[in-house]
Design a protein around this motif. Structure first.
Motif, PDB file in Angstrom:
ATOM      1  N   ASP A  10     -11.032   5.014   2.562  1.00 26.78           N
ATOM      2  CA  ASP A  10     -11.882   4.071   3.306  1.00 26.78           C
ATOM      3  C   ASP A  10     -11.120   2.781   3.603  1.00 26.78           C
ATOM      4  O   ASP A  10     -11.221   2.219   4.695  1.00 26.78           O
ATOM      5  N   CYS A  11     -10.371   2.305   2.618  1.00 24.58           N
ATOM      6  CA  CYS A  11      -9.573   1.081   2.817  1.00 24.58           C
ATOM      7  C   CYS A  11      -8.538   1.290   3.912  1.00 24.58           C
ATOM      8  O   CYS A  11      -8.325   0.415   4.762  1.00 24.58           O
ATOM      9  N   ALA A  12      -7.872   2.448   3.889  1.00 24.04           N
ATOM     10  CA  ALA A  12      -6.849   2.725   4.899  1.00 24.04           C
ATOM     11  C   ALA A  12      -7.455   2.747   6.298  1.00 24.04           C
ATOM     12  O   ALA A  12      -6.856   2.265   7.263  1.00 24.04           O
ATOM     13  N   GLU A  13      -8.672   3.292   6.415  1.00 22.67           N
ATOM     14  CA  GLU A  13      -9.309   3.381   7.726  1.00 22.67           C
ATOM     15  C   GLU A  13      -9.916   2.059   8.171  1.00 22.67           C
ATOM     16  O   GLU A  13      -9.938   1.749   9.358  1.00 22.67           O
ATOM     17  N   GLN A  14     -10.431   1.259   7.228  1.00 20.66           N
ATOM     18  CA  GLN A  14     -11.178   0.070   7.611  1.00 20.66           C
ATOM     19  C   GLN A  14     -10.415  -1.237   7.405  1.00 20.66           C
ATOM     20  O   GLN A  14     -10.887  -2.297   7.819  1.00 20.66           O
TER      21      GLN A  14
END
Length: 862
Positions: free
Chosen positions: A52-56
């Motif tokens: 999620d961190c990588a995407e957001q």
């Protein structure tokens, strides 16, 4: 001690989680140490949060990639799951057309390759898969060039990965990446140049084919510059290099190949209209992410490599996208990007490019307003001056700015100033008073002041322009309703005043609508006629509802039937709207709200609103006021929203029906099973469950069947409402364009004199040329006259040199294009009828061009 979630979220930031250190290497080591300990207890949770961190938080992807690379050294199984989950997410993104997910996950894969988590050859296979799909799409025989927007997006994804991993790819698999680059170049040679016609910020750009590169061609040029520069750039952190000696020992995981969704095949004979519709659909699904708005001169902008500008734009757009629900976090991340140079001017240009993006911004304009406000507070010493510079630059070019962009800029600027005590050096713009009333700069100042009054109050806004007191002339009228039956002061009392007072007393006495209708039909209408009756009823009810928006709603809900009885058809609707406009002539906002609410209660039709907008008194202010356009925008928007809401409800009902069918089928099967079941009664075998159980099963089956039937009936009703709404929509656009055609045909010069906007602008100047030459000898120098240098194209030292008639045509054509562009999806299904009835061969070419420009349809395809 900080939790592992906080460490992941704040990695790379100046935050208490990492103490005083701002070094990326320290952050990665700290976070890695905590995650390594927590993996045993929270593996699944860490996996999900990390992805999620990588995407957001995609501007931190190099940090997350390096972190995963280090974890790969100790827990290969966990990292294998990361790779598998990434592949699944990327495939889901491709299948659903989720552009942001595809683009960001490809960047993530590139960084994982840099950290030795996947093989470079695996990444190249992903590139080649997208490249093959793109090439097939634009192939005339095998694909469907109408969907070039999808193909261009795939190529953009490939190229946009290279700033993050081009150096590693060239070092490790030079032949394979060179093959990809050759493929991209071949694709660029067979695709069509993507024109920005109809989507340009400035009107002149739609007529100028000066060989400028489109977005993809420009990106290709920037990547080539990056390649020639040895893949060196300042805007992408490369933390994996600090751990290179360790990462090289990690195992590279297999990345399962992806597949692109099946292409939209082109029929053997695709008509011009079908091509246009499919192209429009493709551009909606795969929109171009940014259209650069070059506000500042090159000397003002930061001295960046071309590719650095692209990367910073990507960072800014990512933050704007993922933090659209949290403006303060958005501003915080925007000012803390991982780059070693200043970028305030680029940040302003990027935000304004999104705010003014056509056909609509990615988010509601209010979001960008709030972000700009927070950035001014976060960077008080730098950003306010940059924003002010952007406003001045756009104001200089306002005459050429697209009409929709002008409206958005007015709304943004007035709202922005309302958050800073309405402070602005208005004396800089005081010269607009010397310009004719139709000059765009004068109209801009006038409309900004009118919107400020809506957001505050008249005296406050007047006080804000005390340094340029002459601008008070441009303020809207100060005053409330224009109630002609007021009994205040020494006004003469007439019989109509008495009727108004009687009606007012009936309303105050809470008389029923039926009672008032009877009174009107028996005591007023037969004696005084429709016109007087309508004036008395509408003026009085509006006056009762004038105290607030809530009062207006209450009056319309209680006594709307009275108005509906008096105004049963379109002619009477037009009279009603005119009466509302007269009552609120000193308050454009309340007039627009009242008409909008009346349309909501179906007291007036959208066709009647179109008729009122194109009445002579409104036509005369098309180029000097936004008021008629605001009312028209509201009417078209409300019609469109009704259709959108019905489509959503129908889609939801279809899902309900599927669930109801499944439930009814299940209940029926249970009943049949119960009826056929053998059971013992008094020692004897009997077919069927006990009576009580059978009754319960029958009741349940009947109930589920009734629910299914009810859902189907609801769907039929909604389908009928949608069909009616679509018919209304069709009639609305036909009426709108017929009226546009009539008024423009009456006023546009002969096509031989004005076949382009540039020729239209010069029409007035040409007619004045002889007079100017004759009067040149009579000119006397006046040292006291205000001489202002100006690069606005339309304004000279002597004023604005475009005539009123020409400016009226320019403004109206601009609105034709704006409506066509905003509602293209609703117009395309009716384009054949529109061409047969409105856009005929006798239509003025400038009107036809404005419509086609808005629809993004080449004019030569007419």
């Amino acid at each position: 001690m900080s939790s592992w979630r906080d460490l992941l979220l704040r990695i790379g930031d100046k935050s208490p989680e990492y103490g005083t250190s701002s070094d990326f290497k320290d952050h990665i080591e700290t976070c890695f140490g905590v995650l390594r300990r927590e993996l045993e207890h929270s593996e699944d949770e860490i996996l999900n949060v990390l992805l999620d961190c990588a995407e957001q938080l995609p501007h931190k992807i190099p940090l997350f990639g390096t972190l995963i690379g280090l974890m790969n050294l100790e827990n290969e199984d966990f990292v294998r799951k990361v790779v598998e989950k990434t592949q699944t997410n990327l495939q889901d993104g491709l299948d659903s057309g989720n552009c942001n997910r595809i683009r960001i996950l490809m960047r993530f894969l590139t960084v994982l390759m840099c950290s030795k988590v996947i093989q470079p050859s695996s990444l190249v296979v992903v590139f080649e898969t997208l490249l093959s799909s793109a090439a097939t799409t634009v192939d005339e025989e095998k694909g469907n060039p109408s969907w070039q927007a999808c193909a261009d997006f795939y190529i953009t994804c490939i190229l946009s990965c290279l700033p993050w991993g081009g150096a590693e790819l060239m070092e490790q698999v030079p032949e394979e990446i060179e093959r990809v680059m050759v493929g991209v170049e071949a694709y660029l040679s067979i695709r069509r140049h993507a024109s920005d016609t109809g989507l340009s910020f400035f009107e002149d750009d739609d007529e100028t084919e000066n060989g400028e590169k489109d977005f993809l061609e420009d990106l290709w040029s920037r990547v080539q510059d990056l390649s020639n520069n040895g893949w060196k750039l300042d805007s992408v952190p490369r933390p994996h290099l600090s751990f290179e000696a360790q990462l090289v020992a990690g195992k590279s995981h297999e990345f399962v190949p992806i597949s692109c969704p099946e292409q939209h095949h082109s029929p053997s004979t695709l008509s011009v209209i079908n091509h246009g519709q499919q192209k429009h659909e493709a551009e909606l699904k795969y929109p171009q992410r940014i259209r650069r708005l070059n506000i500042f001169p090159a000397s003002k902008a930061e001295d960046l490599q071309p590719i650095d500008r692209f990367v910073v734009e990507e960072y800014l757009l990512d933050v704007l996208f993922f933090f659209n629900g949290s403006r303060k976090e958005c501003a915080s991340f925007m000012v803390g990007l991982p780059v070693p140079f200043r970028y305030e001017y680029l940040m302003a240009e990027t935000i304004f490019s999104q705010l003014l993006m056509l056909p609509q911004p990615p988010f509601k304009p209010i979001y960008y307003t709030l972000v700009i406000i927070d950035l001014c507070k976060a960077l008080p010493g730098a950003f306010p001056a940059v924003v002010a510079g952007a406003v001045r630059a756009l104001f200089e070019k306002i005459a050429d700015l697209d009409m929709e962009c002008q409206t958005r800029l007015i709304l943004w600027f007035s709202h922005h100033l309302s958050n800073f005590q309405f402070i602005w050096p208005w004396e800089e713009w005081a010269y607009v008073l010397d310009l004719p009333k139709w000059a765009p700069q004068r109209v801009f100042v006038q409309e900004v002041l009118e919107r400020e009054v809506r957001l505050s109050y008249w005296d406050k806004v007047k006080q804000s322009i005390e340094n340029a007191p002459g601008l008070e002339e441009l303020l809207p009228p100060k005053g409330g309703p224009n109630f002609i039956f007021s009994v205040e002061g020494d006004r003469e009392r007439t019989e109509q005043h008495a009727l108004s007072a009687d009606l007012c007393n009936m309303v105050k006495g809470r008389a029923a609508a039926r009672e008032i209708i009877t009174w009107v039909e028996e005591s007023v209408l037969p004696i005084h006629g429709l016109e007087v009756t309508l004036k008395v009823v509408v003026q009085t009810l509006l006056d009762i509802g004038s105290k607030s928006f809530t009062h207006l709603i209450t009056v319309l809900e209680r006594y709307g039937q009275v108005i509906a009885k008096l105004c049963p058809d379109q002619d009477k609707h037009a009279m009603l709207i005119a009466e509302v406009g007269y009552y609120w002539k000193n308050n454009a906002q309340m007039a627009a709200i009242a008409i909008d609410r009346m349309m909501g209660y179906r007291l007036v039709s959208n066709l009647a609103i179109v008729r009122w907008v194109f009445s002579p008194e409104n036509i005369d202010q098309f180029h000097t006021s936004d008021h008629p356009w605001e009312v028209l925008r509201n009417a078209v928007s409300k019609t469109y929203n009704r259709i959108s809401d019905l489509r959503k409800e129908i889609s939801s009902l279809k899902k309900v029906i599927i669930s109801a069918e499944e439930a009814a089928t299940k209940a029926k099967v249970e009943l049949e099973a119960a009826e056929s079941k053998l059971s013992l009664v008094d020692g004897e075998p009997v077919v069927g469950e006990t009576p009580s159980k059978l009754t319960r099963f029958k009741s349940n089956a009947e109930k589920k069947k009734e629910e299914e039937v009810s859902a189907r009936e609801s769907l039929e009703a909604k389908d009928a409402l949608l069909a009616r709404a679509l018919d209304e929509n069709k009639a609305l656009f036909l009426s709108l364009y017929k009226n546009f055609s009539i008024v423009l045909t009456e006023r546009l010069p002969d096509p031989s004199r004005a076949g382009t906007l540039r020729e239209l602008k010069s029409t007035h100047a040409d007619s004045m040329a002889v007079d100017l030459e004759e009067s040149a000898a009579m000119e006397v120098d006046n040292e006291n006259s205000r001489q202002k240098s100006q690069s606005n194209g339309g304004r000279t030292s002597n004023g604005y040199n475009i005539g009123e008639k020409e400016q009226w045509c320019l403004s109206t054509l601009g609105y034709v294009k704006a409506f066509s562009r905003q509602y293209a999806s609703e117009i395309w299904p009716h384009i054949e009828k529109l061409e047969a009835e409105v856009l005929t061969e006798n239509t003025h070419p400038l009107f036809r061009k404005a419509v086609y420009c808005g629809l993004r349809r080449p004019n030569n395809q007419a």
